[in-house]
Design an enzyme around this catalytic site. Sequence first.
Site, short mmCIF file in Angstrom:
data_model
loop_
_atom_site.label_atom_id
_atom_site.label_comp_id
_atom_site.label_asym_id
_atom_site.label_seq_id
_atom_site.Cartn_x
_atom_site.Cartn_y
_atom_site.Cartn_z
N ASP A 1 -10.83 -6.24 3.47
CA ASP A 1 -11.22 -5.37 2.37
C ASP A 1 -10.41 -4.07 2.39
OD1 ASP A 1 -13.15 -7.19 1.52
OD2 ASP A 1 -14.72 -6.28 2.75
N TYR B 1 -13.54 -10.10 14.61
CA TYR B 1 -13.46 -8.71 14.17
C TYR B 1 -14.05 -7.81 15.24
CZ TYR B 1 -12.20 -9.78 9.29
OH TYR B 1 -11.54 -10.19 8.15
#
Length: 256
Positions: free
Chosen positions: A53, A112
């Site tokens: 993002d 992540y």
Amino acid sequence: MACRYFMLIAYNGAPFHGWQSQPNAISVQSTIEHAMSTVMRSNISITGAGRTDTGVNARCMYAHFDCESPIADTKIVCRSINSLIGKDIVIYDIARVADDAHARFDATSRTYKYFIGTQKSPFDYPFCWNPPYQLDIDAMNDAASRLLSHTDFTSFSKLHTDAKTNNCLVSHAKWESNRGKIIFTITADRFLRNMVRAIVGTLVEVGRHRISTRQFCEIIEKKDRCAAGMSVPGNALFLWDVTYPYKVPMITDERL
């Protein structure tokens, strides 16, 4: 017949509107494609292992591309691309792979990491978030462990996406304390848009003792984004690793 190559990429996401190319916005993908097309003197399109993002960073992103003939010297091509893409992106390596290898669909897991500072430091900014409250890491880990027992993560997904399913298989989710930071590591086969930031934001509510582990599980089961916590800032989030069922011909450990 076209030749397929994998690229190993890292980037600071701050200047970009995410990975994916989009009209009227600067993305990581479009910046790399423009530089590659200039260097290779043909229109090159790349496919990434995922879609980070806006503002999110990547320590390890793989992408593939095709070209009409073999690249004579990938190191020279790397240097040429790096000279054009600016200081916020680096191409570590380019390597020939099987013609049917796919950076996105072949990936078996993504990892992540999210970095939270427990003390203010001018040297951690902007890659660390410093919330103005104490967090209970044990409570956050208790709640995080429950992610492995669920598959539908609609409550942590951005609304109105093009995802066909909100099911993900989380295999690891844990907080660790290290040198003035608490670091959240999460691994899954796939991630939804905004998923990690929303999970972290909701786990922070657990760490502040504003909700319990039981309530955290209820939020997941509601399948309602409005029930979950805020999305934490993207600047402290990193795509950390991507794995494949085959050995990618790049010396990742030495470069990252």
